[in-house]
Design a protein around this motif. Structure first.
Motif, PDB file in Angstrom:
ATOM      1  N   ARG A 152      53.481 -13.336 -10.532  1.00  0.00           N
ATOM      2  CA  ARG A 152      53.931 -14.782 -10.245  1.00  0.00           C
ATOM      3  C   ARG A 152      52.927 -16.102 -10.354  1.00  0.00           C
ATOM      4  N   LYS A 153      53.296 -17.246 -10.447  1.00  0.00           N
ATOM      5  CA  LYS A 153      52.130 -18.384 -10.519  1.00  0.00           C
ATOM      6  C   LYS A 153      51.682 -18.491  -9.285  1.00  0.00           C
ATOM      7  N   THR A 154      50.414 -18.751  -9.210  1.00  0.00           N
ATOM      8  CA  THR A 154      49.665 -19.033  -7.908  1.00  0.00           C
ATOM      9  C   THR A 154      48.955 -20.258  -7.965  1.00  0.00           C
ATOM     10  N   THR A 155      48.276 -20.618  -6.688  1.00  0.00           N
ATOM     11  CA  THR A 155      47.662 -21.856  -6.509  1.00  0.00           C
ATOM     12  C   THR A 155      46.294 -22.200  -7.473  1.00  0.00           C
ATOM     13  N   TYR A 156      45.913 -20.843  -7.808  1.00  0.00           N
ATOM     14  CA  TYR A 156      44.585 -20.792  -8.685  1.00  0.00           C
ATOM     15  C   TYR A 156      44.889 -21.345 -10.038  1.00  0.00           C
ATOM     16  N   LYS A 157      44.370 -22.686 -10.227  1.00  0.00           N
ATOM     17  CA  LYS A 157      44.625 -23.648 -11.372  1.00  0.00           C
ATOM     18  C   LYS A 157      44.358 -23.032 -12.563  1.00  0.00           C
ATOM     19  N   PRO A 158      43.224 -22.345 -12.964  1.00  0.00           N
ATOM     20  CA  PRO A 158      42.847 -21.971 -14.416  1.00  0.00           C
ATOM     21  C   PRO A 158      44.034 -20.546 -14.632  1.00  0.00           C
ATOM     22  N   GLY A 159      44.725 -20.210 -13.566  1.00  0.00           N
ATOM     23  CA  GLY A 159      45.601 -19.125 -14.223  1.00  0.00           C
ATOM     24  C   GLY A 159      45.167 -17.756 -13.784  1.00  0.00           C
ATOM     25  N   PRO A 180      41.662 -12.186 -12.467  1.00  0.00           N
ATOM     26  CA  PRO A 180      42.556 -10.991 -12.363  1.00  0.00           C
ATOM     27  C   PRO A 180      43.088 -11.017 -11.169  1.00  0.00           C
ATOM     28  N   ALA A 181      44.558 -10.526 -11.106  1.00  0.00           N
ATOM     29  CA  ALA A 181      45.362 -10.567  -9.947  1.00  0.00           C
ATOM     30  C   ALA A 181      46.189  -9.462  -9.810  1.00  0.00           C
ATOM     31  N   GLN A 182      46.814  -9.064  -8.675  1.00  0.00           N
ATOM     32  CA  GLN A 182      47.479  -7.797  -8.560  1.00  0.00           C
ATOM     33  C   GLN A 182      48.481  -8.246  -7.162  1.00  0.00           C
ATOM     34  N   LYS A 183      49.813  -7.701  -7.284  1.00  0.00           N
ATOM     35  CA  LYS A 183      50.573  -7.846  -6.282  1.00  0.00           C
ATOM     36  C   LYS A 183      49.686  -6.852  -4.983  1.00  0.00           C
ATOM     37  N   LEU A 184      49.990  -7.391  -3.999  1.00  0.00           N
ATOM     38  CA  LEU A 184      49.176  -6.668  -2.648  1.00  0.00           C
ATOM     39  C   LEU A 184      50.046  -5.235  -2.419  1.00  0.00           C
ATOM     40  N   THR A 185      51.231  -5.347  -2.878  1.00  0.00           N
ATOM     41  CA  THR A 185      51.914  -3.844  -2.675  1.00  0.00           C
ATOM     42  C   THR A 185      51.556  -3.085  -3.584  1.00  0.00           C
ATOM     43  N   ASP A 186      51.573  -3.612  -5.077  1.00  0.00           N
ATOM     44  CA  ASP A 186      51.017  -2.373  -6.148  1.00  0.00           C
ATOM     45  C   ASP A 186      49.567  -2.265  -6.030  1.00  0.00           C
ATOM     46  N   PHE A 187      48.789  -3.233  -5.240  1.00  0.00           N
ATOM     47  CA  PHE A 187      47.286  -2.625  -4.882  1.00  0.00           C
ATOM     48  C   PHE A 187      47.276  -1.355  -4.166  1.00  0.00           C
ATOM     49  N   LYS A 188      48.094  -1.624  -3.047  1.00  0.00           N
ATOM     50  CA  LYS A 188      48.415  -0.404  -2.050  1.00  0.00           C
ATOM     51  C   LYS A 188      48.807   0.765  -2.717  1.00  0.00           C
ATOM     52  N   ALA A 189      49.852   0.628  -3.445  1.00  0.00           N
ATOM     53  CA  ALA A 189      50.486   1.730  -4.158  1.00  0.00           C
ATOM     54  C   ALA A 189      49.823   2.323  -5.187  1.00  0.00           C
TER      55      ALA A 189
END
Length: 535
Positions: free
Chosen positions: A430-437, A413-422
């Motif tokens: 976006r795609k990250t370096t975390y390979k499983p997705g 699970p992932a979230q934009k840092l700005t969305d988390f704060k808001a």
């Protein structure tokens, strides 16, 4: 001859190390020719203004000099020799766990003439690497061979940081051993030395070869599932396949994720106590942004190391204190999956030696105290062994929630840092370096409210410290739960368990040390105690 240490010698990024000689001579009020030897002891980057190296340098000369605040006379020309042991009694010592604590403990005993047996539940690095790849690319988890378990321990797939706050002469011994095994000479002088995963894999192979040459028996796929006890001591360790290995002493160096072992130690009544740890998420930023924040207009200067950062915020005082801080920052690295059991997900970070990746990541974690362990409510494992393992239950619940929020398959699970704060979910991530997705979502339900609230409050402090930290490009990835062991196996002044008289709890998994070097030092300490008793 006299030796002096000169502190604070400034060397430009573009200047060769040979420029230290005239700079040191000037500081001592001598000519360069009067210096018999000049040795760089330590260098640290000073990024205030135009970046440069601040160096501590030893100089040997026939001349006496006037001592000033940044110049001190050193007591001798050589470091104190490593203590040599001559054990008069040969005992069979079993070391459980081939992480830094177990490796250095076994090495210290083997070089003194003992023949320890080193057991690890995981696999050697060349096989373990394939299993880690299977987890990253195909979501295939092997519970005994993964990011946490196997040769080298959890630190093998990490940034390989070698700096520690432990003030111990053994720090130098650990670093010199790593250099002897093929590590770079520069770790002996860098203020913040690191190895990177690529070097760590090669070092593990070299360490294994040395141990075997010294007479240590090294075995992988050797899961210790029980002890045979006699008169309050371990008389044999029992492997999962039923094999029985007799022993005189046992060194327990199992790492911070050995949850099965915590349970059966508790079942035997081995004295343990709850221990605080920290949990949170891993945040990923563009590395160019971190470089620009830290170095400003000098960010593209030739010779600059890839920038890192260290952040901390504190709330409340006394018993109400709560810390929020960055942990295991990986410049130019990637976020990796570090679960050890199905149905749960946790993450970590790693970097290669060159730190040339496009992304930076770090854990952002909130301190958790034993009184917080029940904050999820009535979850699986809570209250077992009179609550001794409630910290494990807390970790597992966060990992279970993260697995469900990611949709399974070790997608995080992932979230934009700005969305988390808001306080709003992230749908398009976006795609990250975390390979499983990753799966965009709302992370706030993965932890009790106090973790989320303190982390959100700390982000304001972090933005003031690093202007630009709160960016749309920053992504939080969950969850980071394995910052340290949730229990401590209690030991006495001889480093022996207060319950089992020949069991030596050691390293991070037993609640002592945190990181490669401090765990290695703890392993050396236990080995020296055993050798001293055998003399």
């Amino acid at each position: 001859m006299k030796r002096y240490r000169v502190h604070g010698v400034v060397l430009g990024l573009e200047e060769p190390e040979s420029e230290l000689r005239p700079k040191v001579a000037k500081a001592l009020g001598l000519s360069a020719g009067e210096l018999l030897d000049v040795t760089l002891v330590k260098r640290s980057l000073d990024a205030r203004g135009r970046p440069s190296w601040t160096c501590n340098v030893d100089a040997v000369t026939q001349s006496a000099v006037n001592l000033k605040g940044d110049i001190v006379e050193m007591p001798g020309l050589t470091d104190a020799p490593k203590r040599l042991f001559n054990p008069k009694k040969d005992e069979r010592v079993v070391v459980i766990g081939a992480g830094p604590a177990g490796l250095f403990c076994a090495h210290r005993m083997a070089e003194a003439g003992l023949k320890p047996i080193l057991l690890d539940r995981g696999e050697p690095v060349e096989i373990r690497g394939r299993h880690v790849s299977g987890l990253m690319h195909r979501g295939e988890l092997l519970e005994d061979s993964n990011i946490c378990f196997g040769e080298g321990g959890a630190g093998t797939w990490s940034d390989g940081k070698l700096y520690t706050r432990v003030n111990d002469t053994r720090v130098r011994e650990v670093l010199e051993t790593i250099v002897e095994l093929g590590g770079p000479q520069q770790i002996l002088v860098e203020g913040k030395p690191h190895l990177g995963t690529d070097r760590l894999v090669a070092l593990c192979k070299a360490f294994r070869a040395r141990l075997e040459a010294e007479g240590c028996e090294v075995r992988f796929g050797a899961f210790v599932s029980d002890f045979e006890l006699k008169n309050g001591e371990v008389s044999a360790v029992i492997l999962r396949d039923g094999e029985r290995i007799e022993c005189d002493r046992v060194v327990l160096a199992v790492g911070h994720s050995a949850r099965e072992m915590y349970r059966w130690l508790a079942g035997y009544g081995v004295e343990m106590v709850q221990k605080p740890f920290a949990v949170g998420f891993r945040v990923e930023h563009p590395q160019t942004l971190i470089n620009e924040i830290q170095y400003g207009k000098f960010a593209k200067l030739e010779g600059l190391p890839t920038a890192d950062y260290r952040l901390a915020a504190n709330f409340g005082k006394g018993d109400a204190h709560r810390g929020v801080y960055s942990f295991c920052m990986c410049p130019g690295g990637q976020v990796v999956p570090s679960p050890t059991q199905p149905g749960g997900i946790c993450v970590n970070g790693m970097s290669h030696a060159a730190r040339k990746g496009l992304w930076a990541n770090s854990a952002l974690v909130v301190s958790v105290k034993p009184e917080d362990f029940g904050s999820f409510g009535d979850v699986e494992g809570l209250g077992d062994f009179d609550g001794l393992l409630d910290g494990v239950a807390f970790q597992r619940e966060a990992e279970r929630r993260a697995y469900e929020a990611g949709g399974g398959g070790f997608i995080a699970p992932a979230q934009k840092l700005t969305d988390f704060k808001a306080g709003k979910p992230t749908a398009d991530i976006r795609k990250t370096t975390y390979k499983p997705g990753v799966h965009g979502t709302d992370l706030t339900g993965l932890y009790p409210a106090f973790v989320i609230e303190h982390l959100k409050a700390a982000l304001e402090n972090f933005e003031r410290t690093l202007r630009g930290f709160m960016t749309e490009d920053a992504v939080l990835i969950g969850v980071e739960t394995r910052t340290s062991s949730p229990v401590q196996v209690v030991r006495n002044e001889r480093y022996v368990s207060r319950t089992i008289q020949n069991l030596y709890p050691v390293g991070e998994g037993a609640g002592y040390g945190g990181g490669i070097v401090s765990a290695a030092i703890d392993g050396l300490r236990i080995a020296e105690q055993i050798l001293e008793e055998l003399e």
